[in-house]
Design an enzyme around this catalytic site. Structure first.
Site, PDB file in Angstrom:
ATOM      1  N   GLY A  51       0.987  -0.952   0.224  1.00 39.26           N
ATOM      2  CA  GLY A  51       0.061   0.128  -0.233  1.00 39.26           C
ATOM      3  C   GLY A  51       0.597   1.483   0.215  1.00 39.26           C
ATOM      4  N   TYR A  88     -15.393   2.670   8.151  1.00 39.01           N
ATOM      5  CA  TYR A  88     -13.792   3.828   8.257  1.00 39.01           C
ATOM      6  C   TYR A  88     -13.669   3.837   9.443  1.00 39.01           C
ATOM      7  CZ  TYR A  88      -8.733   4.592   7.464  1.00 39.01           C
ATOM      8  OH  TYR A  88      -7.369   4.572   7.180  1.00 39.01           O
TER       9      TYR A  88
HETATM   10  N1  SER Z   1      -6.292   9.192   3.683  1.00 39.49           N
HETATM   11  C1  SER Z   1      -7.351   7.956   4.370  1.00 39.49           C
HETATM   12  C2  SER Z   1      -7.897   8.318   3.358  1.00 39.49           C
HETATM   13  O1  SER Z   1      -8.885   9.356   2.831  1.00 39.49           O
HETATM   14  C3  SER Z   1      -7.781   9.106   6.021  1.00 39.49           C
HETATM   15  O2  SER Z   1      -6.971   7.937   6.655  1.00 39.49           O
HETATM   16  O3  SER Z   1      -9.463   7.028   4.248  1.00 39.49           O
END
Ligand code: SER
Length: 317
Positions: free
Chosen positions: A13, A141
């Site tokens: 990643g 998330y």
């Molecule tokens: N960069 C991430 C996202 O946009 C945030 O932690 O999901």
């Protein structure tokens, strides 16, 4: 340090790609193993295909390779998790438990697991968001990261697991592309600026979010892991901050290098996710406890990004 053996999970990643490189440089190639769900990957260190949701497979690698530290980066980011809520929750939580339990059972000495600014929600104050505040995440998330933070704290308190975590803001780097995040525009914009001279942003012009340049994110990650255990007072996750800007600010900064660059706005479903996140972060605990100090502001980051994307022929005008 001499018996340190590191496993990076989710190595392919955006963070993993650069972290593996830095860990290998610090500890030596033979002390770092990269792993991801992909069949193959090219790293300067040993690569193992690994599904973090397969607890037995993770345990086998940890035992066979004498792993002492895990950097567990595998996760579904905010935008992708909204499309696949059940899978997002499962991947983000199961993976964490598999690693936490290995440490609880005495197989690991230290764990790094990233949280995110996505833990904050609409009821959190947006500016200079403190470490301790109302936390009511709205995205899958964010919910998974906040739950994960509480479990990290629980495993530390209950089982003395040495787990360390920071709440990454949006991360910007030239060596790798992000995937499935709400802050990804801040990387795409550079590629499009160099390729076509214009960019259509999926967030509105005034959407300010906390951001960080990748060298600072790697530094924060390595610094918190290198700090003596008694300096890590927060075992859920630390706020870390470097810069805050909106799409218009970054477009203006790019224009200082590419005057003809133009930007348009066409917000999509990611706007709703961004609307619930803070604009800027207060990170005084990280600065105080383990000496966090970022190097890059917006101006420095934009100049370095453009120079590297050009020089390394990643994107050329
Ligand atoms: N960069 C991430 C996202 O946009 C945030 O932690 O999901």
């Amino acid at each position: 340090m001499s018996d340190t053996k590191i496993l990076v999970i989710g190595a392919c990643g955006q963070v993993g790609t650069e972290l593996v490189e830095n860990l290998a440089r610090t500890f030596g190639n033979e002390r770092v193993i990269a792993s991801d769900i992909r069949e193959e990957a090219s790293f300067p260190v040993k690569y193992i295909k690994l599904d973090v949701m397969d607890r037995e497979a993770v345990k086998e690698v940890v035992l066979q390779e004498n792993v002492s530290e895990v950097y567990h980066l595998a996760a579904l980011l905010s935008a992708t998790a909204e499309k696949h809520p059940e899978y997002g929750w499962k991947l983000n939580m199961d993976g964490l438990f598999s690693v936490l339990d290995l440490a609880k059972d005495g197989h690991l000495k230290k764990i790094f697991w990233p949280s995110s600014i996505a833990v904050f929600g609409p009821t959190t104050s947006k500016q200079n968001t403190p470490q301790y505040t109302v936390i009511e995440p709205t995205s899958v998330y964010g919910i998974s990261k906040f739950a994960g933070e509480r479990w990290c704290n629980y495993y530390h308190q209950r089982y003395d697991v040495d787990v360390r975590s920071i709440r990454y803001p949006g991360l910007i780097g030239w060596k790798s592309l992000p995937g499935g995040g709400t802050t990804d525009y801040a990387v795409d914009i550079f590629h499009q600026a160099l390729k076509t001279g214009n960019y259509t942003c999926f967030l509105s012009e005034e959407t300010a979010l906390p951001m960080m340049y990748m060298p600072d994110a790697i530094k924060a990650t390595m610094d918190i892991m290198a700090a003596p255990a008694d300096k890590i007072k927060i075992r859920s996750s630390y706020n870390v901050s470097a810069m805050s800007f909106n799409p218009q600010d970054i477009a203006n900064e790019i224009r200082n290098h590419i005057p003809e660059f133009s930007i348009a706005y066409d917000p999509d479903f990611r706007q709703a996710i961004a609307n619930d996140w803070p604009a800027s972060i207060n990170d005084e605990e990280a600065r105080h406890d383990w000496g966090w100090n970022p190097e890059f502001n917006l101006e420095k980051m934009v100049s370095d990004m453009l120079q590297n994307l050009n020089q390394n022929s990643i994107v050329k005008i």
